[in-house]
Design a protein around this motif. Structure first.
Motif, short mmCIF file in Angstrom:
data_model
loop_
_atom_site.label_atom_id
_atom_site.label_comp_id
_atom_site.label_asym_id
_atom_site.label_seq_id
_atom_site.Cartn_x
_atom_site.Cartn_y
_atom_site.Cartn_z
N ILE A 143 -16.32 73.46 60.70
CA ILE A 143 -15.05 74.17 60.51
C ILE A 143 -13.97 73.58 61.40
CG2 ILE A 143 -13.90 76.40 60.82
CD1 ILE A 143 -16.49 77.76 60.02
N THR A 144 -14.34 73.20 62.63
CA THR A 144 -13.37 72.59 63.55
C THR A 144 -12.85 71.27 62.99
OG1 THR A 144 -14.50 73.62 65.43
CG2 THR A 144 -13.00 71.79 65.90
N GLN A 145 -13.76 70.44 62.45
CA GLN A 145 -13.34 69.17 61.87
C GLN A 145 -12.41 69.38 60.68
OE1 GLN A 145 -17.06 67.06 61.06
NE2 GLN A 145 -16.57 65.62 62.70
N GLU A 146 -12.72 70.37 59.87
CA GLU A 146 -11.90 70.61 58.69
C GLU A 146 -10.51 71.14 59.08
OE1 GLU A 146 -10.80 70.39 54.87
OE2 GLU A 146 -12.64 69.63 55.79
N THR A 147 -10.43 71.97 60.10
CA THR A 147 -9.12 72.43 60.56
C THR A 147 -8.28 71.27 61.08
OG1 THR A 147 -10.10 72.97 62.72
CG2 THR A 147 -9.90 74.76 61.12
N THR A 148 -8.94 70.28 61.69
CA THR A 148 -8.22 69.08 62.14
C THR A 148 -7.66 68.32 60.95
OG1 THR A 148 -9.71 68.91 64.05
CG2 THR A 148 -8.41 66.96 63.47
N GLN A 149 -8.47 68.21 59.87
CA GLN A 149 -8.00 67.53 58.67
C GLN A 149 -6.82 68.27 58.04
OE1 GLN A 149 -9.12 64.58 57.35
NE2 GLN A 149 -10.35 64.40 59.21
N ILE A 150 -6.89 69.60 58.05
CA ILE A 150 -5.80 70.40 57.49
C ILE A 150 -4.52 70.19 58.29
CG2 ILE A 150 -4.99 72.78 57.14
CD1 ILE A 150 -7.80 73.53 56.37
#
Length: 348
Positions: A68-75
């Motif tokens: 989830i942390t990685q995906e928030t960075t992508q967002i």
């Protein structure tokens, strides 16, 4: 501090308290030191196994949070295509599912924003082009009149007539733009009234009588004997029908036939179908025909093909009434014409 380390420390502290409590109990139980050491060793071993199991049990939590942390960075960098794997406990799987749903909605919203920005740029470019052509023509004719280049009255009158026509086209384009912006902004309040479909067709055809006579077109109307009245704003729907009929007239061959059919659908709607005998259009064109300023033939000018706003306005008005609009067309090679259709809500 990472969540996994925090959980391990919390587990270690609680295990230490339990060991200390057990050690004190062993002493007060008046056991021999050998028995106390043996029981303490067993307890420590059990605590170690518990810590090890706890360590491996918390790995899915760490992976889920890391994903989830990685995906928030992508967002945050503007990338909305990624998906969080649904792993770990059921609560984290639900969280991942909701997160993926949120990113999907965000991606859809940003795609609409990008599309709107592209449409805005195309709108400005097309409006500039459609305004520039008649303005240049008006300017040229006015300068010719001012310079006394025209001496005979017939040519002078013809120049004035051309200026009048060009200013009329400018006014028509401005009115279309104003109407479209009004519909987009929700400035048109939906106030329907009870109206009969035959009256709607009659009024629209009368306003186009000159164009129909000029191309010697026949109108074939198919109306059921009992057709319920519809709940519409008559002037707005006359505009829709006139825009579609004008398009059919423009593409029909001289001496051809335009067929109009009305039928009641199973849902509380009446459907109107307008079929011409023109060349039809390609599938790619039929998907974009209701877009603003879209022209199936890019070489068309306002004189031969309009500004490309009529069908866009028709779609907005039909959707304001809660109906749908579409087109079915054979390829331009088949020459079988196009069939435009739209639905009107039945008066309840």
């Amino acid at each position: 501090m990472k969540l996994r380390v925090y959980l391990l420390i919390a587990s270690g502290v609680s295990t230490g308290i339990i060991l200390l409590t057990l050690f004190i109990c062993y002493i007060y139980m008046l056991l021999k030191w050998k028995d106390v050491i043996l029981l303490s060793a067993v307890t420590v071993g059990a605590a170690g196994v518990s810590m090890l199991i706890h360590y491996y049990m918390t790995r899915p939590l760490e992976k889920a949070i890391h994903a989830i942390t990685q995906e928030t960075t992508q967002i945050s960098e503007g990338h909305f295509e990624g998906q969080v794997p649904q792993i770990g406990p059921i609560e984290f799987q639900r969280l991942a599912g909701q997160f993926n749903h949120m990113t999907g909605k965000l991606n859809e919203s940003f795609q609409k924003l990008r599309s709107a920005e592209v449409s805005r740029r195309e709108l400005v470019a097309n409006v500039s082009h459609d305004l520039r052509t008649p303005m240049a023509s008006i300017q040229a004719f006015v300068e010719a009149l001012q310079d006394d280049v025209i001496q005979d009255k017939a040519t002078f009158a013809r120049y004035l007539q051309t200026i009048r026509l060009e200013t009329g086209r400018l006014d028509g384009l401005i009115q279309e733009l104003f109407k479209l912006s009004q519909l987009d902004a929700g400035g048109t309040e939906f106030v329907p009234e009870r109206y009969n479909v035959d009256h709607l067709l009659l009024d629209s055809l009368q306003s186009l009588a000159f164009q129909l006579e000029e191309k010697q077109l026949q109108i074939d109307i198919d109306l059921p004997e009992r057709l319920p009245p519809v709940a519409i704003m008559p002037q707005e729907m006359k505009r829709v029908l006139s825009n579609i009929l004008d398009n059919a007239i423009r593409h029909s061959p001289v001496g051809g036939t335009i067929s109009i059919q009305a039928k009641q659908l199973s849902a509380p709607y009446v459907q109107l179908n307008i079929q011409d005998e023109g060349q039809g259009m390609e599938e790619a064109d039929s998907k974009k025909i209701f877009d603003r300023f879209y022209r199936a033939d890019p070489s068309r000018t306002r004189t031969s093909g309009g500004a490309g706003l009529g069908l866009a306005i028709a779609k907005s008005i039909v959707e304001l009434h809660g109906g749908t609009i579409g087109v079915e067309s054979q390829t331009a090679i088949d020459n079988r014409g196009s069939r435009f259709w739209f639905t009107l809500p039945i008066d309840q």
